[in-house]
Design a protein around this motif. Structure first.
Motif, PDB file in Angstrom:
ATOM      1  N   THR A 151     -18.027 -19.922  -4.354  1.00 58.30           N
ATOM      2  CA  THR A 151     -17.247 -21.001  -5.000  1.00 58.30           C
ATOM      3  C   THR A 151     -15.871 -21.016  -4.985  1.00 58.30           C
ATOM      4  OG1 THR A 151     -19.216 -21.549  -6.523  1.00 58.30           O
ATOM      5  CG2 THR A 151     -16.991 -22.589  -7.310  1.00 58.30           C
ATOM      6  N   GLY A 152     -15.202 -21.801  -4.559  1.00 51.15           N
ATOM      7  CA  GLY A 152     -13.587 -21.846  -4.505  1.00 51.15           C
ATOM      8  C   GLY A 152     -13.161 -20.922  -3.267  1.00 51.15           C
ATOM      9  N   LEU A 153     -14.049 -20.558  -2.443  1.00 51.99           N
ATOM     10  CA  LEU A 153     -13.204 -19.796  -1.533  1.00 51.99           C
ATOM     11  C   LEU A 153     -13.935 -20.301   0.020  1.00 51.99           C
ATOM     12  CD1 LEU A 153     -14.826 -16.394  -2.782  1.00 51.99           C
ATOM     13  CD2 LEU A 153     -12.502 -17.132  -3.064  1.00 51.99           C
ATOM     14  N   THR A 154     -13.180 -19.894   1.000  1.00 52.17           N
ATOM     15  CA  THR A 154     -13.528 -20.295   2.549  1.00 52.17           C
ATOM     16  C   THR A 154     -14.139 -18.824   2.873  1.00 52.17           C
ATOM     17  OG1 THR A 154     -11.772 -21.967   2.394  1.00 52.17           O
ATOM     18  CG2 THR A 154     -12.740 -20.800   4.603  1.00 52.17           C
ATOM     19  N   VAL A 155     -15.121 -18.989   3.667  1.00 53.27           N
ATOM     20  CA  VAL A 155     -15.778 -17.631   4.193  1.00 53.27           C
ATOM     21  C   VAL A 155     -15.917 -17.854   5.613  1.00 53.27           C
ATOM     22  CG1 VAL A 155     -17.751 -16.193   3.965  1.00 53.27           C
ATOM     23  CG2 VAL A 155     -16.747 -17.156   1.916  1.00 53.27           C
ATOM     24  N   HIS A 156     -15.411 -17.075   6.373  1.00 43.06           N
ATOM     25  CA  HIS A 156     -15.823 -17.036   7.820  1.00 43.06           C
ATOM     26  C   HIS A 156     -16.674 -15.930   8.413  1.00 43.06           C
ATOM     27  CE1 HIS A 156     -15.209 -17.891  12.050  1.00 43.06           C
ATOM     28  NE2 HIS A 156     -14.401 -16.864  12.194  1.00 43.06           N
ATOM     29  N   ALA A 260     -12.547 -13.766   3.751  1.00 45.61           N
ATOM     30  CA  ALA A 260     -12.789 -14.664   2.718  1.00 45.61           C
ATOM     31  C   ALA A 260     -11.479 -14.733   1.931  1.00 45.61           C
ATOM     32  CB  ALA A 260     -13.786 -14.323   1.495  1.00 45.61           C
ATOM     33  N   TRP A 261     -11.171 -16.080   1.786  1.00 44.97           N
ATOM     34  CA  TRP A 261      -9.881 -16.269   1.202  1.00 44.97           C
ATOM     35  C   TRP A 261      -9.993 -17.461   0.337  1.00 44.97           C
ATOM     36  CZ3 TRP A 261     -11.182 -17.201   6.038  1.00 44.97           C
ATOM     37  CH2 TRP A 261     -11.084 -18.415   6.761  1.00 44.97           C
ATOM     38  N   ASN A 262      -9.191 -17.808  -0.716  1.00 41.31           N
ATOM     39  CA  ASN A 262      -9.089 -19.055  -1.603  1.00 41.31           C
ATOM     40  C   ASN A 262      -9.014 -20.302  -0.671  1.00 41.31           C
ATOM     41  OD1 ASN A 262      -9.028 -17.757  -4.201  1.00 41.31           O
ATOM     42  ND2 ASN A 262      -7.019 -16.957  -3.653  1.00 41.31           N
ATOM     43  N   ALA A 263      -9.923 -21.039  -0.918  1.00 44.19           N
ATOM     44  CA  ALA A 263      -9.896 -22.332  -0.360  1.00 44.19           C
ATOM     45  C   ALA A 263      -8.676 -23.280  -0.484  1.00 44.19           C
ATOM     46  CB  ALA A 263     -10.995 -23.151  -0.787  1.00 44.19           C
ATOM     47  N   GLY A 264      -8.069 -23.786   0.507  1.00 41.38           N
ATOM     48  CA  GLY A 264      -6.966 -24.536   0.471  1.00 41.38           C
ATOM     49  C   GLY A 264      -5.611 -23.471   0.546  1.00 41.38           C
ATOM     50  N   ASP A 265      -5.804 -22.533   0.859  1.00 44.30           N
ATOM     51  CA  ASP A 265      -4.490 -21.531   0.723  1.00 44.30           C
ATOM     52  C   ASP A 265      -4.129 -21.732   2.263  1.00 44.30           C
ATOM     53  OD1 ASP A 265      -2.689 -19.589   1.360  1.00 44.30           O
ATOM     54  OD2 ASP A 265      -3.714 -18.011  -0.019  1.00 44.30           O
ATOM     55  N   THR A 266      -2.853 -22.231   2.869  1.00 39.97           N
ATOM     56  CA  THR A 266      -2.334 -22.476   3.932  1.00 39.97           C
ATOM     57  C   THR A 266      -1.574 -21.451   4.370  1.00 39.97           C
ATOM     58  OG1 THR A 266      -0.578 -23.726   3.095  1.00 39.97           O
ATOM     59  CG2 THR A 266      -2.685 -24.923   3.758  1.00 39.97           C
ATOM     60  N   ASN A 267      -1.405 -20.310   3.753  1.00 40.59           N
ATOM     61  CA  ASN A 267      -0.509 -19.351   4.345  1.00 40.59           C
ATOM     62  C   ASN A 267      -0.902 -18.955   5.908  1.00 40.59           C
ATOM     63  OD1 ASN A 267       0.784 -16.714   4.901  1.00 40.59           O
ATOM     64  ND2 ASN A 267       0.168 -15.773   2.810  1.00 40.59           N
ATOM     65  N   PRO A 268       0.270 -18.943   6.568  1.00 38.83           N
ATOM     66  CA  PRO A 268       0.046 -18.664   8.035  1.00 38.83           C
ATOM     67  C   PRO A 268      -0.338 -17.151   8.199  1.00 38.83           C
ATOM     68  CG  PRO A 268       2.327 -18.870   7.764  1.00 38.83           C
ATOM     69  CD  PRO A 268       1.699 -19.492   6.423  1.00 38.83           C
ATOM     70  N   LEU A 269      -0.027 -16.359   7.345  1.00 40.58           N
ATOM     71  CA  LEU A 269      -0.487 -14.786   7.743  1.00 40.58           C
ATOM     72  C   LEU A 269      -2.153 -15.024   7.759  1.00 40.58           C
ATOM     73  CD1 LEU A 269       2.164 -13.224   5.443  1.00 40.58           C
ATOM     74  CD2 LEU A 269       1.961 -13.012   7.989  1.00 40.58           C
ATOM     75  N   ILE A 270      -2.594 -15.691   6.607  1.00 38.42           N
ATOM     76  CA  ILE A 270      -4.145 -15.826   6.642  1.00 38.42           C
ATOM     77  C   ILE A 270      -4.780 -16.246   7.626  1.00 38.42           C
ATOM     78  CG2 ILE A 270      -6.051 -16.665   5.127  1.00 38.42           C
ATOM     79  CD1 ILE A 270      -4.256 -16.225   2.553  1.00 38.42           C
ATOM     80  N   ARG A 271      -3.989 -17.396   8.103  1.00 42.79           N
ATOM     81  CA  ARG A 271      -4.814 -18.132   9.549  1.00 42.79           C
ATOM     82  C   ARG A 271      -4.671 -17.027  10.605  1.00 42.79           C
ATOM     83  NH1 ARG A 271      -1.578 -22.862   8.153  1.00 42.79           N
ATOM     84  NH2 ARG A 271      -0.209 -22.185   9.537  1.00 42.79           N
ATOM     85  N   SER A 272      -3.496 -16.455  10.764  1.00 43.86           N
ATOM     86  CA  SER A 272      -3.407 -15.538  11.836  1.00 43.86           C
ATOM     87  C   SER A 272      -4.453 -14.558  11.885  1.00 43.86           C
ATOM     88  CB  SER A 272      -1.917 -14.998  12.032  1.00 43.86           C
ATOM     89  OG  SER A 272      -1.821 -14.291  13.018  1.00 43.86           O
TER      90      SER A 272
END
Length: 283
Positions: A151-156, A260-272
């Motif tokens: 819940t509230g997380l994005t998981v890959h 896993a990270w918080n859903a909606g977090d657009t930090n480019p460091l996380i995307r990378s």
């Protein structure tokens, strides 16, 4: 071609499933499908073969996946370098304590090479928190194992590993080539403390209520096996101490390595981080 649309395409191409890709992108499936259709129209070529058997990349889609990953990597590097120039390039990664993984070693090397100006802080947690401090705001991203409450997380998902039972080497069951959960039904199992994520507890107990000593760390689990004959569980490929043996359990679902990270977090460091991790664990 917008970067957002390209990210949509890469997610579908990596998952080869529109539903999983939509979940990964934290969006519903219909707008994702429309975006991919629009991209195909703009390019004048089909990117996916869609059939009742599933989704597969076309030759054009395979080319776009290679080029798209490179473009997105470059876009993220630009944002990361700008953040570094502004003195704001740091990421905190949560990891489970007591575990080793060649994929994580490859990930560390690749991330360091691509982002030498980024400070990577590591926060190690015990087995009672599979999100490694993510929900408490202690980390930006968790490199961990599922399942847990998402819940509230994005998981890959990065990889899935078969699981085995950790037993003493002199245990009669340690002479078997493989086991089923029923073979372990009358044994004490390690337990996580009350308050631990229920999905996490249930998975590591093989889906059944169990009794046994409470542990919080990998070493505590191994010591419980050694001293008390407790059943431990571990992903295959982790070499145990000489006094212990790991026997594959054939009817237990694989253990999934995830970020896993918080859903909606657009930090480019996380995307990378996610993109580099996907490549590192594929290798």
């Amino acid at each position: 071609m917008e970067l957002r649309t390209l990210r949509y395409f890469v997610a579908v191409a990596e998952e080869l499933h529109f539903g999983r890709a939509a979940s990964r992108l934290h969006m519903s499936q219909p707008p994702l499908s429309r975006a991919i259709k629009q991209l195909e129209t703009e390019l004048g070529a089909a990117l996916f073969d869609r059939s009742p058997a599933g989704v597969a990349l076309t030759a054009v889609g395979a080319v776009l996946l290679d080029e798209g990953r490179a473009l997105l990597d470059q876009a993220d590097r630009v944002q990361v370098r700008v953040a570094a120039a502004a003195g704001a390039a740091a990421i905190t990664v949560g990891v489970l304590g007591g575990t080793t993984d060649p994929g994580a070693t490859r990930l560390a090397g690749a991330y360091r090479r691509q982002h030498p100006g980024v400070e990577v802080r590591i926060r190690e947690t015990d087995l009672t928190d599979p999100t490694c401090g993510l929900r408490a705001g202690l980390v930006d991203i968790a490199l961990t194992r599922a399942p847990f409450d998402e819940t509230g997380l994005t998981v890959h998902e990065l990889r899935s590993d078969p699981v085995g039972a950790v037993l003493r080497s002199d245990d009669p069951l340690a002479r078997h080539d493989r086991l089923r959960l029923a073979d372990l039904a009358d044994r004490p199992w390690f337990q996580f403390p009350d308050g631990t994520d229920p999905l996490w507890r249930t998975y590591w107990n093989g889906g059944e209520p169990r009794r046994g000593p409470v542990v919080r760390a990998v070493q505590e689990c191994l010591q419980a096996v050694l001293w008390n004959g407790t059943v431990g569980m571990t992903p295959l490929g982790h070499k145990p101490p000489e006094e212990l043996a790991v026997i594959p359990v054939t009817d237990m679902a694989p253990s999934r390595v995830v970020v896993a990270w918080n859903a909606g977090d657009t930090n480019p460091l996380i995307r990378s981080f996610v993109r580099i991790a996907t490549t590192a664990y594929r290798g």
